[in-house]
Design a protein around this motif. Structure first.
Motif, PDB file in Angstrom:
ATOM      1  N   GLY A  15       3.013 -22.100  -1.797  1.00 42.23           N
ATOM      2  CA  GLY A  15       2.589 -22.247  -0.419  1.00 42.23           C
ATOM      3  C   GLY A  15       3.508 -21.578   0.578  1.00 42.23           C
ATOM      4  O   GLY A  15       3.159 -21.439   1.760  1.00 42.23           O
ATOM      5  N   GLY A  16       4.671 -21.165   0.110  1.00 41.34           N
ATOM      6  CA  GLY A  16       5.645 -20.545   0.992  1.00 41.34           C
ATOM      7  C   GLY A  16       5.385 -19.067   1.198  1.00 41.34           C
ATOM      8  O   GLY A  16       4.375 -18.514   0.730  1.00 41.34           O
ATOM      9  N   SER A  17       6.321 -18.422   1.887  1.00 40.79           N
ATOM     10  CA  SER A  17       6.177 -17.010   2.242  1.00 40.79           C
ATOM     11  C   SER A  17       7.452 -16.241   1.941  1.00 40.79           C
ATOM     12  O   SER A  17       8.557 -16.801   1.965  1.00 40.79           O
ATOM     13  N   LEU A  18       7.278 -14.970   1.662  1.00 40.43           N
ATOM     14  CA  LEU A  18       8.382 -14.037   1.507  1.00 40.43           C
ATOM     15  C   LEU A  18       7.941 -12.700   2.086  1.00 40.43           C
ATOM     16  O   LEU A  18       6.750 -12.382   2.108  1.00 40.43           O
ATOM     17  N   ARG A  19       8.927 -11.913   2.497  1.00 36.78           N
ATOM     18  CA  ARG A  19       8.639 -10.567   2.973  1.00 36.78           C
ATOM     19  C   ARG A  19       9.521  -9.579   2.225  1.00 36.78           C
ATOM     20  O   ARG A  19      10.752  -9.701   2.258  1.00 36.78           O
ATOM     21  N   LEU A  20       8.890  -8.638   1.572  1.00 33.90           N
ATOM     22  CA  LEU A  20       9.603  -7.597   0.848  1.00 33.90           C
ATOM     23  C   LEU A  20       9.690  -6.333   1.698  1.00 33.90           C
ATOM     24  O   LEU A  20       8.768  -6.027   2.459  1.00 33.90           O
ATOM     25  N   SER A  21      10.803  -5.631   1.548  1.00 39.37           N
ATOM     26  CA  SER A  21      10.984  -4.353   2.229  1.00 39.37           C
ATOM     27  C   SER A  21      11.411  -3.302   1.223  1.00 39.37           C
ATOM     28  O   SER A  21      12.092  -3.617   0.239  1.00 39.37           O
ATOM     29  N   CYS A  22      11.024  -2.079   1.497  1.00 41.87           N
ATOM     30  CA  CYS A  22      11.433  -0.957   0.640  1.00 41.87           C
ATOM     31  C   CYS A  22      11.671   0.246   1.541  1.00 41.87           C
ATOM     32  O   CYS A  22      10.738   0.740   2.178  1.00 41.87           O
ATOM     33  N   ALA A  23      12.913   0.687   1.589  1.00 40.44           N
ATOM     34  CA  ALA A  23      13.282   1.803   2.453  1.00 40.44           C
ATOM     35  C   ALA A  23      13.573   3.044   1.617  1.00 40.44           C
ATOM     36  O   ALA A  23      14.326   2.976   0.632  1.00 40.44           O
ATOM     37  N   ALA A  24      12.991   4.146   2.035  1.00 39.05           N
ATOM     38  CA  ALA A  24      13.223   5.423   1.362  1.00 39.05           C
ATOM     39  C   ALA A  24      14.235   6.236   2.142  1.00 39.05           C
ATOM     40  O   ALA A  24      14.170   6.308   3.379  1.00 39.05           O
ATOM     41  N   SER A  25      15.165   6.836   1.425  1.00 41.07           N
ATOM     42  CA  SER A  25      16.160   7.676   2.090  1.00 41.07           C
ATOM     43  C   SER A  25      16.309   8.980   1.334  1.00 41.07           C
ATOM     44  O   SER A  25      16.131   9.039   0.117  1.00 41.07           O
ATOM     45  N   GLY A  26      16.659  10.015   2.069  1.00 41.15           N
ATOM     46  CA  GLY A  26      16.814  11.335   1.483  1.00 41.15           C
ATOM     47  C   GLY A  26      16.725  12.354   2.592  1.00 41.15           C
ATOM     48  O   GLY A  26      16.875  12.028   3.769  1.00 41.15           O
ATOM     49  N   SER A  27      16.457  13.576   2.217  1.00 40.10           N
ATOM     50  CA  SER A  27      16.352  14.614   3.234  1.00 40.10           C
ATOM     51  C   SER A  27      15.132  15.476   2.992  1.00 40.10           C
ATOM     52  O   SER A  27      14.727  15.707   1.852  1.00 40.10           O
ATOM     53  N   ASP A  28      14.537  15.894   4.099  1.00 40.85           N
ATOM     54  CA  ASP A  28      13.463  16.879   4.068  1.00 40.85           C
ATOM     55  C   ASP A  28      12.287  16.459   3.198  1.00 40.85           C
ATOM     56  O   ASP A  28      11.772  17.250   2.402  1.00 40.85           O
ATOM     57  N   PHE A  29      11.871  15.223   3.320  1.00 44.75           N
ATOM     58  CA  PHE A  29      10.701  14.786   2.578  1.00 44.75           C
ATOM     59  C   PHE A  29       9.707  14.160   3.537  1.00 44.75           C
ATOM     60  O   PHE A  29      10.054  13.704   4.623  1.00 44.75           O
ATOM     61  N   ARG A  30       8.476  14.126   3.086  1.00 43.70           N
ATOM     62  CA  ARG A  30       7.413  13.512   3.868  1.00 43.70           C
ATOM     63  C   ARG A  30       6.743  12.455   3.004  1.00 43.70           C
ATOM     64  O   ARG A  30       6.279  12.750   1.902  1.00 43.70           O
ATOM     65  N   THR A  31       6.706  11.230   3.487  1.00 42.27           N
ATOM     66  CA  THR A  31       6.097  10.158   2.713  1.00 42.27           C
ATOM     67  C   THR A  31       4.583  10.211   2.856  1.00 42.27           C
ATOM     68  O   THR A  31       4.056  10.467   3.944  1.00 42.27           O
ATOM     69  N   ASN A  32       3.897   9.967   1.781  1.00 45.54           N
ATOM     70  CA  ASN A  32       2.451   9.921   1.792  1.00 45.54           C
ATOM     71  C   ASN A  32       2.023   8.477   1.521  1.00 45.54           C
ATOM     72  O   ASN A  32       2.316   7.595   2.297  1.00 45.54           O
ATOM     73  N   ALA A  33       1.389   8.213   0.419  1.00 46.54           N
ATOM     74  CA  ALA A  33       0.991   6.839   0.115  1.00 46.54           C
ATOM     75  C   ALA A  33       2.206   6.009  -0.286  1.00 46.54           C
ATOM     76  O   ALA A  33       3.163   6.520  -0.884  1.00 46.54           O
ATOM     77  N   MET A  34       2.178   4.740   0.074  1.00 47.02           N
ATOM     78  CA  MET A  34       3.232   3.803  -0.292  1.00 47.02           C
ATOM     79  C   MET A  34       2.561   2.555  -0.862  1.00 47.02           C
ATOM     80  O   MET A  34       1.438   2.219  -0.458  1.00 47.02           O
ATOM     81  N   GLY A  35       3.234   1.901  -1.771  1.00 46.84           N
ATOM     82  CA  GLY A  35       2.580   0.742  -2.367  1.00 46.84           C
ATOM     83  C   GLY A  35       3.531  -0.215  -3.040  1.00 46.84           C
ATOM     84  O   GLY A  35       4.737   0.061  -3.166  1.00 46.84           O
ATOM     85  N   TRP A  36       2.971  -1.329  -3.440  1.00 50.43           N
ATOM     86  CA  TRP A  36       3.698  -2.358  -4.172  1.00 50.43           C
ATOM     87  C   TRP A  36       2.966  -2.671  -5.469  1.00 50.43           C
ATOM     88  O   TRP A  36       1.730  -2.780  -5.486  1.00 50.43           O
ATOM     89  N   TYR A  37       3.728  -2.827  -6.533  1.00 51.85           N
ATOM     90  CA  TYR A  37       3.208  -3.201  -7.833  1.00 51.85           C
ATOM     91  C   TYR A  37       4.041  -4.381  -8.327  1.00 51.85           C
ATOM     92  O   TYR A  37       5.125  -4.639  -7.808  1.00 51.85           O
ATOM     93  N   ARG A  38       3.537  -5.068  -9.325  1.00 54.08           N
ATOM     94  CA  ARG A  38       4.307  -6.166  -9.883  1.00 54.08           C
ATOM     95  C   ARG A  38       4.103  -6.246 -11.390  1.00 54.08           C
ATOM     96  O   ARG A  38       3.084  -5.809 -11.912  1.00 54.08           O
TER      97      ARG A  38
END
Length: 124
Positions: A15-38
């Motif tokens: 019944g509780g809640s959590l918030r996940l974060s995922c940060a991408a770092s690097g140079s000269d890239f462009r993010t397209n689709a992002m997702g979560w799997y388990r």
């Protein structure tokens, strides 16, 4: 090289809640689709939610109405807000980012990167 850093997993009661974060770092890239799997013990990795660069979302039936995926393009970060958690949500959660890098002559080349995984445990 693009690196992903996940955070936000933990132990929570049903019944509780959590918030996940995922940060991408690097140079000269462009993010397209992002997702979560388990991946739960003894089971295959499964899709939880995805979000396109335009903001279109897709969810597994098991999490619809409870989980919300979002992204901050300026920060190259994807989030997963998980509400009304159930014991069956217990798993290691992985973020996935598809990105492209502009290469000389050939143009943009697509790549796929995974986070290190973060444990989410929901007690009954």
């Amino acid at each position: 090289q693009v690196q992903l850093v996940e955070s936000g997993g933990g132990l929570v009661q049903a019944g509780g809640s959590l918030r996940l974060s995922c940060a991408a770092s690097g140079s000269d890239f462009r993010t397209n689709a992002m997702g979560w799997y388990r991946q739960a013990p003894g089971k295959q990795r499964e899709l939880v939610a995805t979000i396109t660069s335009g903001g279109s979302t897709n969810y597994a039936d098991s999490v619809k109405g409870r989980f919300t995926i979002s992204r901050d393009n300026a920060k190259n970060t994807v989030y997963l807000q998980m509400n009304s958690l159930k014991p069956e949500d217990t798993a290691v959660y992985y973020c996935n980012i598809r990105f492209s890098i502009q290469r000389a002559i050939v143009g943009p080349v697509g790549y796929d990167s995974w986070g290190q995984g973060t444990q989410v445990t929901v007690s009954s």
